[in-house]
Design a protein around this motif. Structure first.
Motif, PDB file in Angstrom:
ATOM      1  N   GLY A 238       0.790  -1.224   0.000  1.00 57.71           N
ATOM      2  CA  GLY A 238       0.000   0.000   0.000  1.00 57.71           C
ATOM      3  C   GLY A 238       0.821   1.273   0.000  1.00 57.71           C
ATOM      4  N   TYR A 239       1.938   1.249  -0.715  1.00 57.96           N
ATOM      5  CA  TYR A 239       2.781   2.450  -0.823  1.00 57.96           C
ATOM      6  C   TYR A 239       2.613   3.055  -2.199  1.00 57.96           C
ATOM      7  CZ  TYR A 239       6.745   5.615  -0.558  1.00 57.96           C
ATOM      8  OH  TYR A 239       7.527   6.744  -0.555  1.00 57.96           O
ATOM      9  N   ASN A 240       2.322   4.364  -2.261  1.00 59.57           N
ATOM     10  CA  ASN A 240       2.031   5.035  -3.523  1.00 59.57           C
ATOM     11  C   ASN A 240       2.848   6.321  -3.691  1.00 59.57           C
ATOM     12  OD1 ASN A 240      -0.279   3.368  -4.673  1.00 59.57           O
ATOM     13  ND2 ASN A 240      -1.039   3.811  -2.612  1.00 59.57           N
ATOM     14  N   TYR A 241       4.064   6.320  -3.193  1.00 53.74           N
ATOM     15  CA  TYR A 241       4.978   7.465  -3.353  1.00 53.74           C
ATOM     16  C   TYR A 241       4.375   8.758  -2.796  1.00 53.74           C
ATOM     17  CZ  TYR A 241       7.108   4.190  -6.638  1.00 53.74           C
ATOM     18  OH  TYR A 241       7.674   3.073  -7.217  1.00 53.74           O
ATOM     19  N   ASN A 251       2.381   2.613   6.016  1.00 53.85           N
ATOM     20  CA  ASN A 251       2.124   1.302   5.422  1.00 53.85           C
ATOM     21  C   ASN A 251       3.406   0.489   5.260  1.00 53.85           C
ATOM     22  OD1 ASN A 251      -0.625   1.775   5.269  1.00 53.85           O
ATOM     23  ND2 ASN A 251      -0.557   2.526   3.165  1.00 53.85           N
ATOM     24  N   VAL A 252       4.509   1.160   4.973  1.00 50.41           N
ATOM     25  CA  VAL A 252       5.795   0.447   4.911  1.00 50.41           C
ATOM     26  C   VAL A 252       6.130  -0.119   6.290  1.00 50.41           C
ATOM     27  CG1 VAL A 252       8.254   0.625   4.406  1.00 50.41           C
ATOM     28  CG2 VAL A 252       6.627   1.886   3.005  1.00 50.41           C
ATOM     29  N   VAL A 253       5.922   0.674   7.340  1.00 49.73           N
ATOM     30  CA  VAL A 253       6.162   0.202   8.705  1.00 49.73           C
ATOM     31  C   VAL A 253       5.268  -0.995   9.020  1.00 49.73           C
ATOM     32  CG1 VAL A 253       5.946   0.784  11.146  1.00 49.73           C
ATOM     33  CG2 VAL A 253       6.963   2.435   9.563  1.00 49.73           C
ATOM     34  N   GLY A 256       5.782  -3.648   5.297  1.00 49.58           N
ATOM     35  CA  GLY A 256       6.915  -3.764   4.388  1.00 49.58           C
ATOM     36  C   GLY A 256       7.762  -4.997   4.597  1.00 49.58           C
ATOM     37  N   LEU A 257       8.232  -5.217   5.808  1.00 49.33           N
ATOM     38  CA  LEU A 257       9.104  -6.354   6.082  1.00 49.33           C
ATOM     39  C   LEU A 257       8.335  -7.666   6.007  1.00 49.33           C
ATOM     40  CD1 LEU A 257      11.811  -7.545   6.887  1.00 49.33           C
ATOM     41  CD2 LEU A 257      11.258  -7.041   9.281  1.00 49.33           C
ATOM     42  N   GLU A 258       7.121  -7.692   6.540  1.00 45.24           N
ATOM     43  CA  GLU A 258       6.315  -8.914   6.543  1.00 45.24           C
ATOM     44  C   GLU A 258       6.039  -9.406   5.122  1.00 45.24           C
ATOM     45  OE1 GLU A 258       1.801 -10.352   7.885  1.00 45.24           O
ATOM     46  OE2 GLU A 258       2.504  -8.309   8.312  1.00 45.24           O
ATOM     47  N   VAL A 259       5.645  -8.492   4.242  1.00 47.39           N
ATOM     48  CA  VAL A 259       5.348  -8.879   2.861  1.00 47.39           C
ATOM     49  C   VAL A 259       6.607  -9.367   2.154  1.00 47.39           C
ATOM     50  CG1 VAL A 259       4.701  -7.931   0.598  1.00 47.39           C
ATOM     51  CG2 VAL A 259       3.305  -7.426   2.617  1.00 47.39           C
ATOM     52  N   TYR A 260       7.737  -8.706   2.392  1.00 49.56           N
ATOM     53  CA  TYR A 260       8.986  -9.130   1.762  1.00 49.56           C
ATOM     54  C   TYR A 260       9.384 -10.535   2.222  1.00 49.56           C
ATOM     55  CZ  TYR A 260      13.964  -9.545   0.810  1.00 49.56           C
ATOM     56  OH  TYR A 260      15.183 -10.014   0.400  1.00 49.56           O
ATOM     57  N   TRP A 303      13.463   5.692  10.695  1.00 49.42           N
ATOM     58  CA  TRP A 303      12.096   5.987  11.137  1.00 49.42           C
ATOM     59  C   TRP A 303      11.651   4.915  12.117  1.00 49.42           C
ATOM     60  CZ3 TRP A 303       9.884  10.441  10.583  1.00 49.42           C
ATOM     61  CH2 TRP A 303       8.509  10.596  10.717  1.00 49.42           C
ATOM     62  N   PRO A 304      10.824   5.263  13.078  1.00 49.67           N
ATOM     63  CA  PRO A 304      10.350   4.247  14.012  1.00 49.67           C
ATOM     64  C   PRO A 304       9.690   3.077  13.274  1.00 49.67           C
ATOM     65  CG  PRO A 304       9.759   6.432  14.797  1.00 49.67           C
ATOM     66  CD  PRO A 304      10.305   6.612  13.410  1.00 49.67           C
ATOM     67  N   GLY A 305      10.165   1.868  13.561  1.00 51.31           N
ATOM     68  CA  GLY A 305       9.576   0.677  12.962  1.00 51.31           C
ATOM     69  C   GLY A 305      10.165   0.260  11.635  1.00 51.31           C
TER      70      GLY A 305
END
Length: 368
Positions: A238-241, A251-253, A256-260, A303-305
């Motif tokens: 859900g990242y749209n620049y 949404n990256v927090v 991001g890591l979970e999806v990767y 950034w936090p997270g």
């Protein structure tokens, strides 16, 4: 200097940050300190914004630039006032003191009068670059330049709005005949004035369009490649620049890591396959490759997270793979290799490990 040096360069992108992030604690307030730290990490080349559109109008004017974004860590996150000359020349001298070569580019930052829109023909774009190179040549600093990228990520409207008359247009692919003409004609004009330099336009487009572009006038190709750019990763998280809204990084927090990690082999394989596609393109067109923005995620920050470990791991895999192809003559470790990215910057051993790989990379015979 030249990109055709028979060896690979360890390059980083300092974009417009080199000039716009000079307040206390911003990372570039003392160029000698920042460049000494860059050299300590094993890098020998830096790619920066030379602001050719502003130099062409008045290099010594104090220009007022609104923020390009508030959520990313490149440049300033609020309105800033800058002067291009003599600062650009001073920065080139500082680079020379530390053995750092310079690749020139431009993101064509918008000033309050939006003078970048004057560059509405290949001729006018070329003239702006000639004005910039004239100033560098007059100062006796032309030997500091490794290559010239006439426009960052051409022809994205955010960076080259003068092609469209607006920065809100739908982008034309780099494979479009009109774009091919723009690139060819502008390079030919600049090369006629400064034949001893290497020229390119950097790209960040769909791979099939990128490798179909007319690069006949180029001395090198500069694709920007990321896992997040060649997969559906950003759609999934859900990242749209979002440049002015924190929801993107939220949404990256959150995901991001979970999806990767849930589909890591697919994501890793996609960037490695993209590297192979570019290597094959390089062999077909007979041009060396430089990549200065890469390899994992496109936008990231302290950034936090947000954890850096997975970003660094994927970057390392990609650097090793690109270096093994024999086609890259300039390789970055990421687009986060600057002092404002504190967690990435302070891992000196990581940078040295990757720059050792880059600096010892084989170069194919046809590129030496």
């Amino acid at each position: 200097m030249t990109i055709h040096a028979g060896r690979a360069r360890a390059i980083t992108m300092w974009d417009f940050s080199w000039l716009e992030r000079r307040w206390p604690g911003a990372g570039y307030e003392d160029w000698d300190v920042a460049l000494a730290e860059l050299a300590e990490r094993g890098y020998d080349t830096v790619r920066i914004d030379a602001y050719p559109h502003l130099i062409d109008v008045d290099p010594q004017r104090t220009w007022t630039l609104p923020p390009l974004w508030t959520q990313m860590s490149w440049g300033a996150q609020s309105t800033i006032r800058i002067q291009i000359l003599p600062q650009l020349l001073d920065f080139l001298r500082a680079c020379a003191r530390h053995g750092i070569g310079v690749a020139l580019s431009s993101w064509f930052r918008r000033d309050v009068d939006d003078v970048r829109m004057r560059l509405d023909t290949p001729q006018r774009l070329a003239e702006a670059w000639i004005s910039t190179l004239d100033a560098i040549d007059d100062a006796g600093l032309l030997d500091a330049i490794v290559y010239v990228d006439l426009c960052n990520e051409f022809p994205m409207p955010v960076w080259s709005p003068f092609v469209y008359g607006t920065d809100e247009a739908e982008s034309i692919g780099v494979d479009h005949p009109r774009i091919g003409r723009w690139m060819r004609e502008s390079i030919e004009i600049v090369r006629a004035a400064y034949p001893g330099l290497d020229y390119t336009f950097s790209f960040s487009d769909e791979l099939d369009k990128m490798v179909a572009g007319d690069v006949s006038a180029f001395d090198l190709v500069e694709p920007h490649l990321w896992m997040a750019g060649v997969t559906d990763y950003y759609d999934l998280i859900g990242y749209n620049y979002e440049r002015f809204d924190p929801v993107g990084f939220d949404n990256v927090v959150a995901r991001g890591l979970e999806v990767y990690r849930a589909d890591q082999s697919r994501f890793d394989g996609a960037i490695l396959d993209a590297i192979d596609t570019i290597a094959d393109w390089s062999r077909r067109v007979g041009k060396p490759v430089a990549t200065t923005e890469c390899w994992s995620i496109i936008d990231y920050k302290d950034w936090p997270g947000l954890e850096w470990d997975w970003v660094k791991e994927l970057n390392e895999k990609a650097v090793v793979h690109a270096a093994s192809t024999g086609r890259w003559t300039a390789i970055a470790t990421s687009n986060f290799c600057g002092p404002q990215f504190v967690e990435m910057w302070r891992d000196i051993e990581y940078h040295r490990r990757l720059t050792d790989v880059i600096l010892s990379a084989p170069i194919d015979e046809d590129l030496r």
